[in-house]
Design an enzyme around this catalytic site. Structure first.
Site, PDB file in Angstrom:
ATOM      1  CG  HIS A   1      -0.272  -0.230   2.512  1.00 41.89           C
ATOM      2  ND1 HIS A   1       0.071  -1.501   2.937  1.00 41.89           N
ATOM      3  CD2 HIS A   1       0.154   0.610   3.476  1.00 41.89           C
ATOM      4  CE1 HIS A   1       0.657  -1.427   4.120  1.00 41.89           C
ATOM      5  NE2 HIS A   1       0.742  -0.158   4.462  1.00 41.89           N
TER       6      HIS A   1
ATOM      7  CG  HIS B   1       0.827   5.188   4.310  1.00 45.83           C
ATOM      8  ND1 HIS B   1      -0.132   4.990   5.278  1.00 45.83           N
ATOM      9  CD2 HIS B   1       1.693   4.154   4.413  1.00 45.83           C
ATOM     10  CE1 HIS B   1       0.154   3.872   5.948  1.00 45.83           C
ATOM     11  NE2 HIS B   1       1.253   3.348   5.438  1.00 45.83           N
TER      12      HIS B   1
HETATM   13  P1  5GP Z   1       1.635   0.328   7.422  1.00 45.36           P
HETATM   14  O1  5GP Z   1       1.883   0.387   8.907  1.00 45.36           O
HETATM   15  O2  5GP Z   1       1.609  -1.103   6.966  1.00 45.36           O
HETATM   16  O3  5GP Z   1       2.548   1.210   6.608  1.00 45.36           O
HETATM   17  O4  5GP Z   1       0.191   0.954   7.210  1.00 45.36           O
HETATM   18  C1  5GP Z   1      -0.976   0.247   7.395  1.00 45.36           C
HETATM   19  C2  5GP Z   1      -2.106   1.265   7.435  1.00 45.36           C
HETATM   20  O5  5GP Z   1      -3.314   0.564   7.277  1.00 45.36           O
HETATM   21  C3  5GP Z   1      -2.183   2.041   8.756  1.00 45.36           C
HETATM   22  O6  5GP Z   1      -2.109   3.430   8.495  1.00 45.36           O
HETATM   23  C4  5GP Z   1      -3.539   1.628   9.325  1.00 45.36           C
HETATM   24  O7  5GP Z   1      -4.219   2.689   9.963  1.00 45.36           O
HETATM   25  C5  5GP Z   1      -4.291   1.169   8.089  1.00 45.36           C
HETATM   26  N1  5GP Z   1      -5.273   0.129   8.366  1.00 45.36           N
HETATM   27  C6  5GP Z   1      -5.090  -1.001   9.106  1.00 45.36           C
HETATM   28  N2  5GP Z   1      -6.229  -1.727   9.144  1.00 45.36           N
HETATM   29  C7  5GP Z   1      -7.134  -1.046   8.383  1.00 45.36           C
HETATM   30  C8  5GP Z   1      -8.501  -1.294   8.038  1.00 45.36           C
HETATM   31  O8  5GP Z   1      -9.113  -2.283   8.427  1.00 45.36           O
HETATM   32  N3  5GP Z   1      -9.116  -0.368   7.256  1.00 45.36           N
HETATM   33  C9  5GP Z   1      -8.478   0.747   6.790  1.00 45.36           C
HETATM   34  N4  5GP Z   1      -9.181   1.598   6.033  1.00 45.36           N
HETATM   35  N5  5GP Z   1      -7.195   1.025   7.108  1.00 45.36           N
HETATM   36  C10 5GP Z   1      -6.524   0.127   7.891  1.00 45.36           C
END
Ligand code: 5GP
Ligand code: ZN
Length: 147
Positions: A101, A103
């Site tokens: 993903h 951001h």
């Molecule tokens: P990472 O830490 O992997 O870079 O980012 C994961 C992102 O996914 C975090 O910003 C977190 O808030 C978001 N996230 C985690 N679970 C969910 C979910 O169930 N729905 C949505 N919309 N975002 C999620």
């Protein structure tokens, strides 16, 4: 972790809720559930890849095209002043959801946003309120330029 075990695969399959912004054949954009900043959203490939290392470059290019579209829309909808794009691969890099993903993070004067923000809660709980997320999503959605 794929299919029912992956929260982002569940979102792709409409088996989990999200505030969706945009979807095409290979990518999906939606609001982050714990926004680091108001307007924080995510762009993902619809296919499950854990990190960029497993992904064909064409698949990442498709994500990049959607990121550009969504970044334009966030900028037009919210006029934040600046915008950061962040993409983490592996826990060491801060990745908490093992489905690629990007951001899209609106940046505002004095936000002091650290790139290792707390992923488990919103910086401002008001921004994570579902009604507020829906309202911000509608504003961004209205600015997505389809071409
Ligand atoms: P990472 O830490 O992997 O870079 O980012 C994961 C992102 O996914 C975090 O910003 C977190 O808030 C978001 N996230 C985690 N679970 C969910 C979910 O169930 N729905 C949505 N919309 N975002 C999620
Ligand atoms: Zn997945």
């Amino acid at each position: 972790m794929i299919g029912p075990d992956c929260i982002f695969c569940r979102i792709v399959a409409n088996a989990a809720e999200c505030h969706e912004l945009y979807r095409d054949e290979t990518t999906l954009a939606f609001m982050d559930i714990h926004p680091a900043n108001e307007g924080h959203c995510l762009v993902i490939p619809r296919a499950h890849f854990q990190t960029v290392f497993e992904m064909p470059s064409e698949a990442f290019a498709a994500v990049g095209a959607t990121v550009a579209k969504i970044a334009q829309a966030v900028n037009a909808a919210l006029s934040p002043g600046g915008l950061s794009l962040v993409q983490a691969n592996g826990a060491l890099a801060g990745q908490t959801v093992p489905h690629v993903h990007v951001h899209v993070l609106p940046r505002r004067e004095g936000d002091n946003l650290a790139l290792n923000w707390d992923r488990l809660r919103a910086a401002d709980p008001a921004h994570a309120d579902p009604e507020r997320l829906a309202a911000v999503a509608a504003t961004i959605r209205a600015k997505i330029v389809l071409f």
